[in-house]
Scaffold this motif. Structure first.
Motif, mmCIF file in Angstrom:
data_model
loop_
_atom_site.group_PDB
_atom_site.id
_atom_site.type_symbol
_atom_site.label_atom_id
_atom_site.label_comp_id
_atom_site.label_asym_id
_atom_site.label_seq_id
_atom_site.Cartn_x
_atom_site.Cartn_y
_atom_site.Cartn_z
ATOM 1 N N SER A 11 -21.589 -0.694 -105.139
ATOM 2 C CA SER A 11 -21.321 0.209 -106.261
ATOM 3 C C SER A 11 -20.119 -0.216 -107.107
ATOM 4 C CB SER A 11 -21.103 1.630 -105.721
ATOM 5 O OG SER A 11 -20.740 2.501 -106.751
ATOM 6 N N ALA A 12 -19.011 -0.512 -106.474
ATOM 7 C CA ALA A 12 -17.807 -0.882 -107.225
ATOM 8 C C ALA A 12 -18.022 -2.184 -107.997
ATOM 9 C CB ALA A 12 -16.612 -1.021 -106.283
ATOM 10 N N ARG A 13 -18.680 -3.156 -107.374
ATOM 11 C CA ARG A 13 -18.905 -4.436 -108.056
ATOM 12 C C ARG A 13 -19.920 -4.292 -109.179
ATOM 13 N NH1 ARG A 13 -18.075 -6.162 -102.656
ATOM 14 N NH2 ARG A 13 -20.280 -6.529 -102.257
ATOM 15 N N ARG A 15 -20.198 -1.603 -111.039
ATOM 16 C CA ARG A 15 -19.416 -0.993 -112.115
ATOM 17 C C ARG A 15 -18.535 -2.027 -112.806
ATOM 18 N NH1 ARG A 15 -16.087 2.955 -109.349
ATOM 19 N NH2 ARG A 15 -15.328 3.547 -111.401
ATOM 20 N N GLN A 35 -8.860 -1.385 -114.491
ATOM 21 C CA GLN A 35 -8.489 -0.427 -113.454
ATOM 22 C C GLN A 35 -8.521 0.994 -114.020
ATOM 23 O OE1 GLN A 35 -4.541 -1.031 -111.882
ATOM 24 N NE2 GLN A 35 -4.735 0.636 -110.425
ATOM 25 N N LEU A 38 -12.221 2.160 -114.750
ATOM 26 C CA LEU A 38 -13.017 2.403 -113.547
ATOM 27 C C LEU A 38 -12.370 3.398 -112.578
ATOM 28 C CD1 LEU A 38 -14.232 -1.237 -112.851
ATOM 29 C CD2 LEU A 38 -15.415 0.604 -114.061
ATOM 30 N N MET A 40 -9.985 2.979 -110.400
ATOM 31 C CA MET A 40 -9.908 2.385 -109.068
ATOM 32 C C MET A 40 -8.451 2.049 -108.759
ATOM 33 S SD MET A 40 -13.172 -0.240 -109.256
ATOM 34 C CE MET A 40 -13.076 -0.759 -107.543
ATOM 35 N N ASN A 44 -8.193 -1.865 -104.289
ATOM 36 C CA ASN A 44 -9.641 -1.812 -104.217
ATOM 37 C C ASN A 44 -10.259 -2.704 -105.290
ATOM 38 O OD1 ASN A 44 -12.143 -0.954 -103.243
ATOM 39 N ND2 ASN A 44 -12.153 0.888 -104.501
ATOM 40 N N LEU A 45 -9.745 -2.615 -106.506
ATOM 41 C CA LEU A 45 -10.254 -3.451 -107.590
ATOM 42 C C LEU A 45 -10.049 -4.921 -107.271
ATOM 43 C CD1 LEU A 45 -11.501 -3.756 -110.384
ATOM 44 C CD2 LEU A 45 -9.232 -3.335 -111.370
ATOM 45 N N HIS A 48 -12.666 -6.230 -104.699
ATOM 46 C CA HIS A 48 -13.999 -6.434 -105.263
ATOM 47 C C HIS A 48 -14.008 -7.583 -106.266
ATOM 48 C CE1 HIS A 48 -16.036 -3.256 -103.181
ATOM 49 N NE2 HIS A 48 -15.040 -2.443 -103.453
#
Length: 98
Positions: A11-13, A15, A35, A38, A40, A44-45, A48
């Motif tokens: 999901s994060a990647r 986005r 950042q 998103l 995040m 975390n950013l 990913h």
């Protein structure tokens, strides 16, 4: 059977790649801006982005403005193609025409 790219599928990647795909080819986005968009954490950013960079999907450029370090991000040609392939595969899975 249709396969979705596991590097992008998280999901994060997804986005991150979708956001970077929205900027014109040749443009970059700063790490803090991505950042913020998103919502995040920096850690975390970064985690990913490292996966995407290791896959050759994201280019990371580090520079300075005065004494302040700045990191810029952009999808590589390979990353744009992978995102396009991913969205095509997702449409096929969902039975949606482009």
């Amino acid at each position: 059977m249709i396969e979705l790219d596991p590097v992008i599928h998280a999901s994060a990647r997804l986005r991150i790649t979708a956001t970077l795909a929205a900027i014109p080819v040749g443009d970059q986005m700063s790490f803090p801006r991505l950042q913020e968009l998103l919502e995040m954490t920096a850690g975390n950013l970064s985690t990913h982005l490292r996966k995407l960079e290791d896959a050759g999907y994201v280019a990371v450029t580090k520079t300075h403005q005065g004494r302040t370090p700045i990191t810029y991000l952009a999808l590589t040609t390979r990353g744009r193609r992978a995102f396009e392939d991913y969205t095509e595969a997702l449409r096929a899975v969902l039975g949606v025409q482009p």
